[in-house]
Scaffold this active site. Structure first.
Site, PDB file in Angstrom:
ATOM      1  N   GLY A  18       0.833  -1.208   0.000  1.00  0.00           N
ATOM      2  CA  GLY A  18       0.000   0.000   0.000  1.00  0.00           C
ATOM      3  C   GLY A  18       0.863   1.252   0.000  1.00  0.00           C
ATOM      4  N   ARG A  92       4.226 -15.069  -4.929  1.00  0.00           N
ATOM      5  CA  ARG A  92       2.902 -15.753  -4.919  1.00  0.00           C
ATOM      6  C   ARG A  92       2.046 -15.106  -5.983  1.00  0.00           C
ATOM      7  NH1 ARG A  92       1.082 -13.969   0.604  1.00  0.00           N
ATOM      8  NH2 ARG A  92      -0.913 -14.331  -0.381  1.00  0.00           N
TER       9      ARG A  92
END
Ligand code: F6P
Length: 372
Positions: A18, A92
């Site tokens: 973020g 991932r």
């Protein structure tokens, strides 16, 4: 402390996870301090995407050559000029399998091949716990990395404070100040939900600074009957309104944090804590209740002067670390100076609110209810 004996000529910088106010100030300090040493500086777009997904950048702008001109006036600007993402984690990476299911694939070798292809000697990785853990994984595969601690949540271990936190707390405090007058006019209970993930630093500091009556943080699972009792006494004493600040990661005793969703390749999205506590309180108190979620407002806008200076100091310290041959470390604030903490030491650790800290004790001395 790991030392790298490679002579640096070209570095890369990226911003992951973020955004947080102060990112651009770090980019500026890193760029200027590196250019002043005669190094080249490459900005990677959108986390690592600009490096390992060139097909997403048809104009070839996945990598930007950072110059004095580009960074000249970015210190006060919110967000990040490089872009960021909390989706494209290459360890991932979410992809569709042949059956159409989303699966997570490790694409770190492609990222490392990108660094080799571009002849990048070292990376300054600006990020929170997830991004720094990922960057530490690259160290194990041969890349020189210096981390810079970013997050409005202030939940990173090893540093007294992360940049972005002060701006988030200042904004939340100002917003809650405004809620006092409207809550008072209607004799309402105003419940304000603040970000912070699994730690309560933002809620605690903004709550105390803005004279909240109740502050609920994830570190103290709350008992709804204790909060209701506190509010009833509060109004019985003649008080006209009440402010309840709740961290998004708060959980009731014996329960879990409120979660909106958990997509493959992404962190859990927290949310709904204010609504949940409002519903639980409604049958127990007489006053009307309203909820306010400040959400991403805490991440937007210009950094405070504290965050600007901290970010500039972090960025300059990161380049000094590389110049001194360091590797696999995070720059950290240890007032009055900076220190270098091994990434291995902080990787995967989250710093929660210390319940014996002076800030907590101050809250208790002020009579704030913590729901316990
Ligand atoms: O970690 C920073 C943060 O703002 C958290 O406080 C919040 O839970 C999360 O990011 C929100 O992320 P997103 O931008 O994906 O909604």
């Amino acid at each position: 402390m790991a030392l790298a004996n490679k002579k640096i000529k070209k570095i890369a910088i990226n911003t992951g996870g973020g955004d947080a106010p102060g990112l651009n100030a770090v980019i500026k300090a890193v760029t200027v301090a590196a250019l002043n040493r005669g190094w080249e500086v490459i900005g990677i777009r959108d986390g690592y995407n600009g490096l390992f997904l060139p097909e997403n950048y048809p104009n070839g702008d996945g990598l930007i050559n950072l110059t004095y001109e580009i960074v000249e006036d970015i210190t006060p600007r919110g967000g990040t000029i490089l872009g960021t993402t909390n989706r494209g984690n290459p360890t991932r990476y979410p992809m569709r399998d042949t059956k159409g299911n989303t699966v997570e694939i490790d694409r770190t070798d492609e990222v490392l091949a990108g660094f080799r292809r571009e002849k990048i000697d070292a990376l300054v990785a600006i990020g929170g716990d997830g991004s720094l853990m990922m960057a530490n994984g690259f160290v194990k595969k041969g890349l020189i990395v210096v981390g810079v601690p970013k997050t409005i949540d202030n939940d990173l271990d090893g540093t007294v404070i992360t940049f972005g936190f002060d701006t988030a707390v200042s904004f939340a405090t100002e917003a809650i100040d405004r809620l006092h007058t409207t809550a008072m006019s209607h004799r309402r209970i105003m419940i304000v939900e603040l970000m912070g993930r699994y730690a309560g630093h933002i809620a605690l500091e903004a709550g105390i600074s803005s004279s909240a009556d109740v502050v609920i943080i994830p570190e103290i699972p709350y008992d709804i009957s204790i909060i209701a009792e506190y509010l009833k006494n509060h109004f019985a004493k003649g008080r006209k309104h009440a402010i309840v600040v709740i961290a998004e990661g708060a959980k009731p005793k014996g329960g879990d944090a409120a979660i909106i969703e958990h997509e493959a390749g992404k962190a859990e999205r927290l949310g709904g804590a204010a609504e949940r506590i409002a519903e639980a309180l409604k049958p127990l108190v007489e006053n009307e209740i309203r909820t306010v979620i400040l959400g991403h407002l805490l991440r937007g806008g210009s950094p405070t002067s504290f965050d600007r200076l901290l970010s500039l100091r972090f960025g300059a310290a990161a380049i000094r670390a590389l110049d001194e041959g360091m590797n696999s470390i995070m720059v950290a604030l240890d007032p009055p100076t900076m220190r270098y903490v091994p990434l291995d030491e902080i990787s995967g650790k989250i710093r929660m609110v210390d319940l014996d800290s002076d800030i907590m004790i101050t809250g208790r001395d002020l009579g704030i209810c913590f729901g316990d």
